[in-house]
Scaffold this motif. Structure first.
Motif, PDB file in Angstrom:
ATOM      1  N   ASP A 248       0.834  -1.203   0.000  1.00 28.53           N
ATOM      2  CA  ASP A 248       0.000   0.000   0.000  1.00 28.53           C
ATOM      3  C   ASP A 248       0.869   1.254   0.000  1.00 28.53           C
ATOM      4  O   ASP A 248       2.095   1.188   0.057  1.00 28.53           O
TER       5      ASP A 248
ATOM      6  N   TYR B 134      -5.940   3.113  -6.619  1.00 27.87           N
ATOM      7  CA  TYR B 134      -5.985   2.176  -5.510  1.00 27.87           C
ATOM      8  C   TYR B 134      -4.725   2.330  -4.670  1.00 27.87           C
ATOM      9  O   TYR B 134      -3.741   1.625  -4.871  1.00 27.87           O
TER      10      TYR B 134
ATOM     11  N   GLY C 178      -3.263  -3.703  -5.116  1.00 29.24           N
ATOM     12  CA  GLY C 178      -4.253  -4.646  -5.634  1.00 29.24           C
ATOM     13  C   GLY C 178      -3.584  -5.801  -6.351  1.00 29.24           C
ATOM     14  O   GLY C 178      -2.379  -5.782  -6.595  1.00 29.24           O
TER      15      GLY C 178
ATOM     16  N   GLU D 274      -6.072  -2.741 -12.214  1.00 29.72           N
ATOM     17  CA  GLU D 274      -6.115  -1.747 -11.133  1.00 29.72           C
ATOM     18  C   GLU D 274      -4.941  -0.763 -11.224  1.00 29.72           C
ATOM     19  O   GLU D 274      -4.888   0.194 -10.458  1.00 29.72           O
TER      20      GLU D 274
END
Length: 125
Positions: free
Chosen positions: A52, A102, A106, A111
Motif C-alpha cells: 500500500d 488504488y 491490488g 487496477e
C-alpha cells in the motif's frame, strides 16, 4: 504522468538472491499503490506482490510468499522486491506498476495505471 524504471534483474542460480528496484518519478509516489507483476515466456502476466501507499500492508501470491519481500522507500521514491531462495520457475520479466486509483494496492493488472519497461530475471538450476 508517472515514470517507472526497473533495475536489478539478471542471472542467478537456484537458491540464490536478487533485489529488484523500481525508481519512480513525475508523481506523488507516497500516495500510490504499488506492485510487482511478472511474465514468463508463453504465459500471461501474473501478480507477484503488492504494497500500500504507506508500506505498511503487503500481500503476495502463494508461490512467492515467504521467499520474496516487497518494500518501498517513500523518501527515495523507490519500490523494491527482495527475492530469496529463487527457483527456476521464477524466471520471467518483472514489471513494476503503480496505481493512483488504488492507494492500498491490488492483485489485478487492471487496477494499475503506470507500468515500467520490465527487467529480466533468469534462474538457472
Amino acid at each position: 504522468q508517472v515514470q517507472l524504471v526497473e533495475s536489478g534483474g539478471g542471472k542467478v542460480q537456484a537458491g540464490g538472491s536478487l533485489r529488484l528496484s523500481c525508481a519512480a518519478s513525475g508523481g506523488s509516489f507516497s500516495s500510490l499503490g504499488m506492485a510487482w507483476f511478472r511474465q514468463a515466456p508463453g504465459k500471461e502476466r501474473e501478480f507477484v506482490a503488492t504494497v500500500d501507499f504507506s508500506g505498511t500492508n503487503t500481500y503476495y501470491t502463494d508461490s512467492v510468499r515467504g521467499r520474496f519481500t516487497i518494500s518501498r522507500d517513500n523518501v527515495k521514491n523507490t519500490l523494491y522486491l527482495q527475492m530469496n531462495i529463487v527457483k527456476p520457475e521464477d524466471t520471467a520479466v518483472y514489471y513494476c506498476t503503480a496505481s493512483f486509483r488504488y492507494s492500498s494496492g491490488g492483485h489485478y493488472s487492471r487496477e494499475y495505471d503506470y507500468w515500467g519497461q520490465g527487467t529480466q530475471v533468469t534462474v538457472s538450476s
